[in-house]
Design a protein around this motif. Structure first.
Motif, PDB file in Angstrom:
ATOM      1  N   VAL A  53       0.870  -1.175   0.000  1.00  0.00           N
ATOM      2  CA  VAL A  53       0.000   0.000   0.000  1.00  0.00           C
ATOM      3  C   VAL A  53       0.906   1.223   0.000  1.00  0.00           C
ATOM      4  O   VAL A  53       1.731   1.390   0.900  1.00  0.00           O
ATOM      5  N   SER A  54       0.786   2.051  -1.013  1.00  0.00           N
ATOM      6  CA  SER A  54       1.697   3.184  -1.146  1.00  0.00           C
ATOM      7  C   SER A  54       1.506   4.178  -0.007  1.00  0.00           C
ATOM      8  O   SER A  54       0.418   4.312   0.556  1.00  0.00           O
ATOM      9  N   ALA A  55       2.586   4.896   0.316  1.00  0.00           N
ATOM     10  CA  ALA A  55       2.511   5.931   1.351  1.00  0.00           C
ATOM     11  C   ALA A  55       1.524   7.025   0.957  1.00  0.00           C
ATOM     12  O   ALA A  55       0.809   7.566   1.807  1.00  0.00           O
ATOM     13  N   ASP A  56       1.456   7.331  -0.345  1.00  0.00           N
ATOM     14  CA  ASP A  56       0.504   8.342  -0.805  1.00  0.00           C
ATOM     15  C   ASP A  56      -0.929   7.900  -0.541  1.00  0.00           C
ATOM     16  O   ASP A  56      -1.779   8.694  -0.141  1.00  0.00           O
ATOM     17  N   ARG A  57      -1.205   6.626  -0.801  1.00  0.00           N
ATOM     18  CA  ARG A  57      -2.554   6.102  -0.562  1.00  0.00           C
ATOM     19  C   ARG A  57      -2.901   6.174   0.922  1.00  0.00           C
ATOM     20  O   ARG A  57      -4.006   6.592   1.290  1.00  0.00           O
ATOM     21  N   LEU A  58      -1.968   5.773   1.794  1.00  0.00           N
ATOM     22  CA  LEU A  58      -2.225   5.819   3.232  1.00  0.00           C
ATOM     23  C   LEU A  58      -2.456   7.252   3.702  1.00  0.00           C
ATOM     24  O   LEU A  58      -3.379   7.521   4.485  1.00  0.00           O
ATOM     25  N   ALA A  59      -1.621   8.185   3.220  1.00  0.00           N
ATOM     26  CA  ALA A  59      -1.790   9.586   3.609  1.00  0.00           C
ATOM     27  C   ALA A  59      -3.132  10.119   3.121  1.00  0.00           C
ATOM     28  O   ALA A  59      -3.825  10.863   3.833  1.00  0.00           O
ATOM     29  N   ASP A  60      -3.501   9.733   1.904  1.00  0.00           N
ATOM     30  CA  ASP A  60      -4.772  10.181   1.346  1.00  0.00           C
ATOM     31  C   ASP A  60      -5.940   9.673   2.185  1.00  0.00           C
ATOM     32  O   ASP A  60      -6.926  10.385   2.406  1.00  0.00           O
ATOM     33  N   PRO A  69       1.767  18.876   4.603  1.00  0.00           N
ATOM     34  CA  PRO A  69       3.124  18.711   4.045  1.00  0.00           C
ATOM     35  C   PRO A  69       3.962  17.696   4.805  1.00  0.00           C
ATOM     36  O   PRO A  69       4.836  17.045   4.223  1.00  0.00           O
ATOM     37  N   SER A  70       3.705  17.547   6.090  1.00  0.00           N
ATOM     38  CA  SER A  70       4.502  16.623   6.906  1.00  0.00           C
ATOM     39  C   SER A  70       3.912  15.218   6.941  1.00  0.00           C
ATOM     40  O   SER A  70       4.304  14.402   7.783  1.00  0.00           O
ATOM     41  N   ALA A  71       2.976  14.911   6.031  1.00  0.00           N
ATOM     42  CA  ALA A  71       2.243  13.640   6.110  1.00  0.00           C
ATOM     43  C   ALA A  71       3.165  12.432   6.058  1.00  0.00           C
ATOM     44  O   ALA A  71       2.998  11.475   6.815  1.00  0.00           O
ATOM     45  N   ARG A  72       4.148  12.439   5.154  1.00  0.00           N
ATOM     46  CA  ARG A  72       5.011  11.255   5.002  1.00  0.00           C
ATOM     47  C   ARG A  72       5.795  10.975   6.284  1.00  0.00           C
ATOM     48  O   ARG A  72       5.895   9.826   6.718  1.00  0.00           O
ATOM     49  N   LYS A  73       6.362  12.027   6.897  1.00  0.00           N
ATOM     50  CA  LYS A  73       7.121  11.831   8.131  1.00  0.00           C
ATOM     51  C   LYS A  73       6.211  11.378   9.262  1.00  0.00           C
ATOM     52  O   LYS A  73       6.555  10.477  10.040  1.00  0.00           O
ATOM     53  N   THR A  74       5.035  11.985   9.336  1.00  0.00           N
ATOM     54  CA  THR A  74       4.073  11.595  10.375  1.00  0.00           C
ATOM     55  C   THR A  74       3.641  10.147  10.187  1.00  0.00           C
ATOM     56  O   THR A  74       3.509   9.387  11.161  1.00  0.00           O
ATOM     57  N   LEU A  75       3.443   9.734   8.935  1.00  0.00           N
ATOM     58  CA  LEU A  75       3.044   8.355   8.651  1.00  0.00           C
ATOM     59  C   LEU A  75       4.129   7.380   9.090  1.00  0.00           C
ATOM     60  O   LEU A  75       3.833   6.314   9.637  1.00  0.00           O
ATOM     61  N   GLU A  76       5.390   7.728   8.857  1.00  0.00           N
ATOM     62  CA  GLU A  76       6.494   6.875   9.310  1.00  0.00           C
ATOM     63  C   GLU A  76       6.450   6.695  10.828  1.00  0.00           C
ATOM     64  O   GLU A  76       6.691   5.586  11.340  1.00  0.00           O
ATOM     65  N   ASN A  77       6.128   7.763  11.543  1.00  0.00           N
ATOM     66  CA  ASN A  77       6.029   7.664  13.005  1.00  0.00           C
ATOM     67  C   ASN A  77       4.875   6.756  13.419  1.00  0.00           C
ATOM     68  O   ASN A  77       5.007   5.949  14.351  1.00  0.00           O
ATOM     69  N   TYR A  78       3.731   6.873  12.723  1.00  0.00           N
ATOM     70  CA  TYR A  78       2.595   6.006  13.039  1.00  0.00           C
ATOM     71  C   TYR A  78       2.960   4.533  12.848  1.00  0.00           C
ATOM     72  O   TYR A  78       2.633   3.682  13.683  1.00  0.00           O
ATOM     73  N   VAL A  79       3.612   4.220  11.745  1.00  0.00           N
ATOM     74  CA  VAL A  79       3.985   2.830  11.466  1.00  0.00           C
ATOM     75  C   VAL A  79       4.985   2.335  12.502  1.00  0.00           C
ATOM     76  O   VAL A  79       4.893   1.195  12.994  1.00  0.00           O
TER      77      VAL A  79
END
Length: 742
Positions: A53-60, A69-79
């Motif tokens: 599942v792409s990071a873009d899809r999860l952020a969306d 703008p910080s979605a990718r970094k925040t997503l890494e923290n969630y994972v």
């Protein structure tokens, strides 16, 4: 040890989605996942377990289309937090893999959503064999996994919108299957209460009413059975403007003709309006195929893909693969074979075996060099060739290949997969132009221009290619959406509408349309959204799910009117007319005729004539109906649209049957059969056989009628067409009448 029905599977923590989200460790203890965003990430990974599942899809999903703008970094923290929370037993299965993350299930019982699909598939297979005892047991086990509303405590509205409707439909049809099995095993009294609740919820679906009437009659409750028949007649007339279908009518005649309760065996109207195959969750069809091949250990598979190994290769296997990989010849120049690169890039593909031309597009190399690449891989037992010019990587090799690194363009994530999906898009558009020549196709995505598509010289060639590549086409749509290639995903899904309209593979049609629709919405592409809404509406209309199809068509119509898309507006008016009653139909037809006349679209004008003919027949004006169908047939014949011509001839056959001209109806049916068999249109073939059987029956040739109906039934069952239910009852009624007469 966990079990699925009667099949034991390995121990492991459980993930539950069919109700509030739950995670349990190996001892069965609840693992609390309280943070809302972490629950959202986990739910999204579980829905697509086994797939990246792409990071873009999860952020969306997490930020409902507006990630910060910080979605990718925040997503890494969630994972990262989710992994720590699930330690030690489960965290290792959340894998970082470009362009996102992958959750690897250990077995079919690891996720209740997957277990439910596997049990449903087994229940469906048992029902198809008339093994109603096992069908009932497996259906009950599948229903027992439901604990409430899925995603009710997952704060990801978009995920809920995408998944909840499919799951609700799956549960509804599973209940229908369980109750049908209960009736067919003779538990008529026990099934009545559940069937009453089901008909209250579904109202206009005829199969639950048939089962209720049959159960009441077999219980000896004749008065209630006749009351139920009158009730369904009122519902259908009030809500759809039609009377009971042939299945209900024949069941009614059996009750009128017989003064004793029917035995438990002769009637078998249990095809569930196609429910055994049409409304499964996204991955059910492939899981069913996996269970057929490996019944002792069902394994989850992505739609259209072979089974994914739930574990990485053991160390000894990895070492063996590494040794064979090192033995591959290294290229000295750009014109030399490079099998190592071929293996690395092919490992991106999760689907079935690929044709040589598709692999050439994926590797972006000439045919001769690719053959040599693949020959070297086959020699080292790193690839298989199940058929001439078709190749695949074994699962262990594919998993091994993803651990390798390349150089140059090879390190760009998803580039080879993008080329492959682009090739499938361009080739599918070419095939669709032959089998459904006057429909509208989206423009090919520019990135695919570098991949020359296959070219077809005839309808038959295009049809064979689409049928052969069906699993890979489904995988390509899903892979493109998961990788964030939304323009490719919606265009390929839209390009397949004509093929699905002819092939009637409804489960995959609906799945494909929903994936494409989500991708079009992600891009805010109004054309794509309108096109995929109409595609889904056509599938639901075929399945006689009128409410859902009407909703899809009306939304597509509104979008076409906003964007001033006249073609879309006219076609959606026709589709809405098909669902509405005959009186309202005329208004929509006139609107469609006006638009097609303004744009000079003869094909659309011909389709409107067919719909007008159908409306006139429903209003009792048979002469005008025949005139409209003949007018449409003449135009379609002139345009060379054999598929459309078959539909026109079916309309004529129905007109003649309604007028009592059985000989003329039979003659038109035989013409239609010759045409549909020539172009391999199995659905039109089955419908023509069904009408031919009706013509024979009215001409009192019962033997010929049964022969035609039996042949039609085999095709309808194979296609999972709802008409199979009616035809089963027709054949059973005919057999009963024949037995009484003898």
């Amino acid at each position: 040890m966990k079990t699925i029905g009667r099949t034991p599977v390995a121990d492991g923590p459980g993930f539950a989605l069919l109700g509030p989200l739950e995670v349990r460790d190996e001892l069965g203890r609840l693992v609390p996942v309280s943070a809302p965003k972490q629950r959202g990430v986990l739910a999204a990974l579980l829905v697509d377990a086994g797939t990246v599942v792409s990071a873009d899809r999860l952020a969306d999903l997490l930020w409902d289309g507006s990630p910060p703008p910080s979605a990718r970094k925040t997503l890494e923290n969630y994972v990262s937090r989710l992994r720590r929370l699930l330690e030690p037993s489960s965290a290792g299965r959340i894998v970082t893999r470009s362009p996102g993350y992958l959750l690897e299930p250990r077995d079919t019982a690891d996720i209740d959503l997957v277990a439910q699909a596997a049990l449903t598939a087994r229940a469906q297979d048992a029902a198809a064999r008339s093994d109603w005892v096992h069908a009932a047991a497996d259906a009950r086990d599948a229903l027992a996994l439901w604990r409430g509303d899925p995603f009710c405590d997952v704060p990801v509205e978009r995920l809920r919108r995408e998944q909840a409707p499919h799951l609700a439909e799956a549960q509804l049809r599973l209940r229908e299957l369980a109750l049908t099995a209960q009736v067919m095993t003779g538990d008529h009294h026990g099934a009545v209460t559940g069937l009453r609740r089901l008909v209250e919820e579904t109202r206009i679906r005829e199969h639950p009413w048939e089962m209720l009437i049959l159960a009441l009659y077999r219980c000896g409750r004749k008065a209630e059975a006749f009351d139920a028949y009158r009730a369904v007649g009122r519902v259908l007339r009030d809500e759809l403007g039609v009377g009971p279908g042939r299945g209900l009518q024949r069941l009614h005649r059996i009750m009128l003709a017989d003064d004793q309760p029917a035995p438990a065996s002769p009637l078998d109207p249990a095809d569930l309006e196609g429910a055994h195959r049409t409304a499964a969750p996204v991955a059910t069809v492939a899981r069913r195929r996996a269970m057929d091949e490996h019944p002792a250990r069902p394994v989850r598979a992505t739609v259209g893909t072979p089974q994914e190994a739930p574990f990485r290769p053991p160390a000894v296997v990895h070492q063996s693969l590494a040794l064979r990989y090192r033995n591959l010849p290294a290229p000295r120049a750009a014109t030399d074979p490079d099998p190592s690169r071929a293996l690395r890039l092919l490992s991106e593909w999760n689907g079935a075996d690929l044709p040589l031309s598709a692999i050439c597009a994926m590797l972006r190399r000439p045919r001769g060099l690719v053959r040599r690449d693949l020959g070297a891989l086959v020699d080292q037992q790193l690839a298989e060739s199940p058929a001439p010019d078709r190749y695949r990587l074994p699962t262990t090799v594919r998993v091994f290949g993803r651990t390798l690194t390349g150089d140059g363009n090879d390190i760009v994530p998803g580039l080879a997969l993008r080329r492959l999906v682009g090739w499938y898009l361009r080739t599918a558009v070419g095939a669709a132009n032959l089998i459904h020549p006057h429909g509208r196709r989206p423009a090919a995505y520019p990135a695919s221009d570098e991949c020359p598509p296959d070219i077809f010289g005839s309808y038959r060639q295009a049809s064979v290619w689409l049928t052969t590549e069906h699993p890979n086409l489904m995988t390509a749509v899903r892979a493109a959406a998961s990788a964030g290639e939304h323009a490719l995903a919606w265009r390929l899904a839209a390009a397949l509408t004509g093929y699905f309209h002819v092939s009637k593979r409804w489960a995959d049609w609906i799945t494909c349309a929903q994936i494409g629709l989500a991708s079009a919405r992600h891009l805010n592409d109004r054309l794509g959204e309108s096109t995929l809404l109409m595609s889904a509406g056509l599938a639901y209309e075929d399945l006689r799910m009128s409410g859902r199809s009407l909703d899809m068509f009306e939304r597509a119509l509104a979008m076409g009117q906003v964007t001033a898309d006249q073609w879309s507006e006219a076609v959606n008016l026709l589709c809405i007319a098909h669902v509405h009653g005959a009186d309202r139909t005329m208004v929509h037809h006139q609107g469609a005729l006006r638009i097609f006349g303004e744009v000079g679209n003869l094909w659309g004008f011909a389709l409107t004539q067919l719909e007008l003919g159908r409306a006139h027949r429903r209003l009792g004006d048979l002469d005008q109906a025949i005139t409209c169908h003949r007018s449409g047939a003449d135009i379609l014949a002139e345009l060379g649209d054999d598929w459309g011509l078959g539909l026109a001839q079916l309309g004529l056959a129905e007109d003649h049957l309604a007028r009592g001209d059985h000989a003329q109806a039979a003659a038109v049916c035989r013409q239609t059969l010759a045409l549909s068999r020539e172009i391999r249109d199995r659905h039109t073939t089955a419908r023509a056989l069904a009408f031919l059987g009706e013509s024979y029956l009215r001409a009192t040739d019962q033997t010929a009628a049964r022969r035609s109906w039996a042949e039609a039934l085999r095709i309808f069952e194979d296609l999972a067409d709802p008409r199979a239910t009616q035809l089963r009852v027709s054949i059973a009624t005919l057999d009963a009448v024949t037995a009484l007469a003898s």
